[in-house]
Design a protein around this motif. Structure first.
Motif, short mmCIF file in Angstrom:
data_model
loop_
_atom_site.label_atom_id
_atom_site.label_comp_id
_atom_site.label_asym_id
_atom_site.label_seq_id
_atom_site.Cartn_x
_atom_site.Cartn_y
_atom_site.Cartn_z
N ALA A 9 -10.87 3.72 14.39
CA ALA A 9 -10.86 2.53 13.54
C ALA A 9 -9.83 2.63 12.43
O ALA A 9 -9.15 1.65 12.10
N LEU A 10 -9.69 3.81 11.82
CA LEU A 10 -8.74 3.96 10.72
C LEU A 10 -7.31 3.87 11.21
O LEU A 10 -6.48 3.16 10.62
N GLY A 11 -7.00 4.55 12.31
CA GLY A 11 -5.65 4.49 12.85
C GLY A 11 -5.24 3.08 13.22
O GLY A 11 -4.10 2.66 12.98
N GLU A 12 -6.19 2.32 13.79
CA GLU A 12 -5.91 0.93 14.14
C GLU A 12 -5.67 0.09 12.90
O GLU A 12 -4.75 -0.74 12.85
N ALA A 13 -6.49 0.30 11.86
CA ALA A 13 -6.34 -0.48 10.64
C ALA A 13 -5.01 -0.17 9.94
O ALA A 13 -4.38 -1.05 9.35
N LEU A 14 -4.58 1.10 10.01
CA LEU A 14 -3.30 1.48 9.41
C LEU A 14 -2.11 1.07 10.27
O LEU A 14 -0.98 1.05 9.78
N SER A 15 -2.35 0.76 11.54
CA SER A 15 -1.26 0.60 12.52
C SER A 15 -0.40 1.87 12.53
O SER A 15 0.83 1.83 12.55
N ALA A 16 -1.10 3.02 12.48
CA ALA A 16 -0.42 4.31 12.35
C ALA A 16 0.36 4.64 13.62
O ALA A 16 -0.10 4.39 14.74
N GLY A 17 1.56 5.19 13.42
CA GLY A 17 2.42 5.54 14.53
C GLY A 17 2.62 7.03 14.65
O GLY A 17 2.38 7.78 13.71
N PRO A 18 3.04 7.50 15.83
CA PRO A 18 3.25 8.94 16.02
C PRO A 18 4.33 9.47 15.07
O PRO A 18 5.31 8.80 14.79
N GLY A 19 4.09 10.66 14.55
CA GLY A 19 5.06 11.30 13.67
C GLY A 19 5.00 10.83 12.23
O GLY A 19 5.79 11.27 11.39
N GLU A 20 4.03 9.97 11.88
CA GLU A 20 3.94 9.47 10.51
C GLU A 20 3.07 10.38 9.64
O GLU A 20 2.02 10.86 10.08
N LEU A 21 3.51 10.58 8.41
CA LEU A 21 2.71 11.25 7.40
C LEU A 21 2.46 10.26 6.27
O LEU A 21 3.40 9.75 5.65
N TRP A 22 1.20 9.98 6.01
CA TRP A 22 0.82 9.04 4.96
C TRP A 22 0.50 9.83 3.69
O TRP A 22 -0.38 10.69 3.70
N VAL A 23 1.20 9.52 2.62
CA VAL A 23 0.95 10.13 1.32
C VAL A 23 0.16 9.12 0.50
O VAL A 23 0.66 8.03 0.21
N ILE A 24 -1.08 9.49 0.14
CA ILE A 24 -2.00 8.53 -0.48
C ILE A 24 -2.39 9.00 -1.87
O ILE A 24 -2.74 10.16 -2.09
N ARG A 25 -2.30 8.08 -2.82
CA ARG A 25 -2.53 8.36 -4.23
C ARG A 25 -4.03 8.53 -4.53
O ARG A 25 -4.87 8.13 -3.71
N PRO A 26 -4.36 9.06 -5.70
CA PRO A 26 -5.78 9.19 -6.07
C PRO A 26 -6.50 7.86 -6.30
O PRO A 26 -7.72 7.86 -6.45
N ASP A 27 -5.76 6.75 -6.35
CA ASP A 27 -6.41 5.43 -6.43
C ASP A 27 -6.39 4.73 -5.08
O ASP A 27 -6.59 3.51 -5.00
N ALA A 28 -6.14 5.50 -4.01
CA ALA A 28 -6.21 5.02 -2.62
C ALA A 28 -5.08 4.06 -2.25
O ALA A 28 -5.15 3.40 -1.22
N HIS A 29 -4.03 3.98 -3.06
CA HIS A 29 -2.83 3.25 -2.67
C HIS A 29 -1.87 4.19 -1.93
O HIS A 29 -1.87 5.40 -2.18
N VAL A 30 -1.08 3.63 -1.07
CA VAL A 30 -0.13 4.43 -0.30
C VAL A 30 1.10 4.70 -1.15
O VAL A 30 1.74 3.76 -1.66
N ALA A 31 1.45 5.97 -1.30
CA ALA A 31 2.65 6.33 -2.06
C ALA A 31 3.87 6.42 -1.15
O ALA A 31 4.99 6.16 -1.59
#
Length: 547
Positions: free
Chosen positions: A487-509
Motif C-alpha cells: 500500500a505504501l509503495g503504491e501511494a508513493l508511486s515508488a520506483g526501483p532505485g529510489e531513496l526517499w529522504v523524509i523529514r521529522p515532520d513527515a515531508h519529503v526532503a
C-alpha cells in the motif's frame, strides 16, 4: 548537556498552537515553560472547529489525535448551493490508507481540554497561568521574559522561545519589532452554535450563496458533536446582534434555516475577518507561530490548521538545535517555509473573500454570472469559490529540499485531491510493519527522526555509511520489508532505485535515484541546513519519546 537538563524553551500563549508546540518539544525531550496571560482556560464557544486530517496526525504524535477524532463529527462531503439549488458536492480522496478522516469538527474549547490533559501528564512542561509578558530581552545565550504575575514582576529565562500569543498578540509583536501588515474586511459574520435535530445534515458541510433567508450574502453550516450545528451568516457592517435578538429577528433568522423544530443557542458571536502577516517569523531567538504571525479568513479552515503546522515545523527544528544535531541556521528555514505557507494561505483566502464579498459592482456582476452559469454548466464549478479547504503547504522550494528532475513540483490538484508525492510534499500514510515495533503507521514512523526509505536496487551499505556522518537520528529502512501489502509503495508511486529522504515532520526532503554516498550525504546536509564543509559529529541518539 542533556537537552532535558538545558534551559527550557519558552512558549508564549496557551491556545492550541502553543499547546501543540509545547507537547511536540517535550516529545523530543526538550523542557518547556508554557506561559499564558489569562488566569485560567476559557472553555466558551466553538471558535476554530474544523480539524484537518494531517493536523490530527500531528496531534496523534503527542497522544491526542485519536481522541479528538473520536469525539468530533466526521464529515467527508462539501456541498455548495446557489439560492435554492445545489451546484455541486465533492468528497475528499487521499493516497494510501490514512489513519484519520479528511475533516473532523470539534469545538476549540474541547480540543484544548484534551491537549491540556496531555500536558498535565508531561513532566517536561511547566504551565504558568496569569503571566503577562511585558518585556522580551535576548542575546546569544538565550531569551529573558519579564512578566506581570499576581505575585509581582517575574523573570523567566530560556534558550529559545515560540510566540503563540494569538491574534491579539500586538504587545508581543511590538516587543519583537515585527510588522503585521494587512487589512480588515468591513463585512461582519454572525456565528451561532445551535443544538437541534437535523439528522440529514450531520455529516456534511453546506455553503449557500445568496439563499432566500440571507439574500445577497452567504451562509455556512457545519455539523458539530451533540446535535449542534455551527451556522455562520454574512451580515452588514453595522449589524447589531443585541438589537436583532431583542426584537425576535434572530429567532426568525434561525428558523428560516431549521424550520419550527426546537433549538437551543449554545453560543453566539459577531466577528470580522482580517488578512495580516508579519514581515518575519524569526526574530532572533524567538519564532512566531499561529495567529500571532498570520491572520486569514476562516473559509477553508486554514487558521488553526496552519498554526499547528507552524508548531510542528518550529518544534522539530528547535529540538534538533538544542540537542546539537543541527546548527542555528536550521531555524532560518522556519521563516522560509512557514512565511511562504502563510503567503499561500493569504492568497487562497483573499481570493475567496473577493468572491464572497465583491469589492465593486463589476466584481459582483462577475460572481453572479459565474453562479448562474454553474447551475447548468459544470465547467464553471471550478470558478465558484466558497473556500479551498485546508491542505499542507508544499516545501518544494525550501532551502532544505533537494529537487528531483523525475518528480518536479506539480500544480495544485483539484479540490478534494492530494498531489503526487515528491520533494517537499507530505508523505501519504499507510500501515507498515517494523521489526521490534510491530504494525504501525508510516507517518508515525517518519516523525521519529530523519528516515531513509530504500526501494529495490538501492545500495543500502552506501546509504548507511553516508548516514554515519550525520549527528541527527537517522534510520534506513527497506520499503519492501516494511510494506508487505504494497500500500505504501503504491501511494508513493515508488520506483526501483529510489531513496526517499523524509523529514521529522513527515515531508519529503529528497527522492534520489541510485544515489551514491556523496549524494545521500549532500541531501542530509541540505535537510539540516549544514554547509557542505561543516563538520557534524556522529553517534547521537534520539532521546526516548515521552508520549
Amino acid at each position: 548537556m542533556n537537552a532535558s537538563q538545558s534551559p527550557p524553551v519558552l512558549v508564549l500563549g496557551g491556545g492550541p498552537v502553543g499547546q501543540t508546540t509545547a507537547l511536540l518539544l517535550a516529545r523530543w525531550a526538550v523542557p518547556v515553560v508554557l506561559l499564558d496571560q489569562r488566569p485560567r482556560r476559557d472553555p466558551v464557544g466553538s471558535k476554530a472547529i474544523c480539524q484537518q486530517r494531517d493536523v490530527l496526525d500531528v496531534w496523534n504524535a503527542v497522544g491526542a489525535g485519536r481522541r479528538i477524532a473520536d469525539e468530533g463529527v466526521t464529515w467527508t462531503t462539501a456541498r455548495t448551493f446557489y439560492r435554492d439549488r445545489e451546484l455541486f458536492g465533492y468528497s475528499f480522496q487521499e493516497r494510501g490508507s490514512p489513519a484519520f478522516p479528511p475533516f473532523v469538527n470539534l469545538s476549540q474549547a474541547r480540543t484544548e481540554e484534551i491537549l491540556d490533559e496531555r500536558i498535565a501528564a508531561e513532566p517536561l512542561i511547566d504551565v504558568r497561568w496569569d503571566h503577562r509578558v511585558t518585556g522580551i530581552e535576548q542575546d546569544g545565550a538565550g531569551v529573558r521574559l519579564r512578566c506581570d504575575t499576581p505575585e509581582g514582576t517575574a523573570t523567566v529565562e530560556g534558550c529559545w522561545a515560540v510566540a503563540c500569543a494569538g491574534a491579539r498578540g500586538d504587545a508581543v509583536r511590538r516587543m519583537l519589532g515585527v510588522e503585521f501588515a494587512g487589512r480588515s474586511f468591513d463585512d461582519r459574520f454572525l456565528i451561532c452554535d445551535i443544538r437541534t435535530d437535523l439528522p440529514d445534515w450531520a455529516e456534511e458541510r453546506r455553503f449557500y450563496f445568496d439563499p432566500a433567508w440571507n439574500p445577497g450574502r452567504q451562509v455556512l453550516i457545519h455539523p458539530c458533536p451533540d446535535s449542534t450545528f455551527r451556522i455562520d451568516w454574512q451580515v452588514p457592517a453595522g449589524y447589531d446582534l443585541d438589537a436583532e435578538e431583542a426584537c425576535g429577528a434572530l429567532d426568525e433568522r434561525i428558523r428560516a434555516i431549521i424550520g419550527e423544530r426546537p433549538y437551543e443557542i449554545v453560543w453566539k458571536s459577531v466577528y470580522r475577518f482580517h488578512s495580516r502577516l508579519v514581515d518575519r517569523m524569526r526574530a532572533g531567538r524567538v519564532l512566531l507561530a499561529g495567529d500571532c504571525a498570520h491572520l486569514v479568513s476562516p473559509f477553508g479552515a486554514r487558521g488553526l490548521n496552519s498554526g499547528v503546522q507552524d508548531a510542528e515545523n518550529a518544534a522539530w527544528k528547535i529540538a534538533f538545535v538544542v540537542h546539537g544535531w543541527a546548527g542555528e541556521r536550521l531555524l532560518d528555514s522556519y521563516h522560509d517555509e512557514r512565511h511562504a505557507a502563510a503567503v499561500e494561505n493569504l492568497e487562497v483566502t483573499g481570493t475567496t473573500m473577493r468572491f464572497l464579498v465583491p469589492g465593486d459592482e463589476q466584481e459582483r456582476q462577475r460572481r453572479t454570472a459565474i453562479l448562474e452559469r454553474a447551475a447548468h454548466d459544470r465547467t464553471a464549478w471550478a470558478e465558484v469559490d466558497s473556500g479551498r479547504l485546508s491542505e499542507p503547504y508544499w516545501y518544494a522550494r525550501s532551502p532544505l529540499t533537494t529537487p528531483s528532475a523525475a518528480r518536479p513540483p506539480a500544480c495544485r490538484p483539484e479540490r478534494g485531491r492530494t498531489p503526487r508525492p515528491g520533494p517537499g510534499v507530505l508523505v501519504p500514510d499507510a500501515p507498515v510493519s517494523v521489526p521490534g515495533r510491530g504494525t504501525t503507521r508510516f507517518r508515525e514512523l517518519a516523525r521519529d527522526g530523519v528516515l531513509l526509505l530504500a526501494c529495490g536496487g538501492v545500495d543500502q551499505t552506501e546509504v548507511r555509511a553516508a548516514a554515519t556522518g550525520i549527528a541527527a537520528p537517522v534510520r534506513c529502512l527497506d520499503l519492501a520489508a516494511i510494506d508487505r501489502a504494497g500500500a505504501l509503495g503504491e501511494a508513493l508511486s515508488a520506483g526501483p532505485g529510489e531513496l526517499w529522504v523524509i523529514r521529522p515532520d513527515a515531508h519529503v526532503a529528497a527522492v534520489l535515484t541510485h544515489p551514491d554516498r556523496t549524494a545521500v550525504l549532500c541531501a542530509l546536509r541540505k535537510l539540516l541546513a549544514a554547509s557542505p564543509a561543516q563538520p557534524m559529529r556522529s553517534g547521537a541518539e534520539r532521546p526516548a519519546s515521552t508520549s
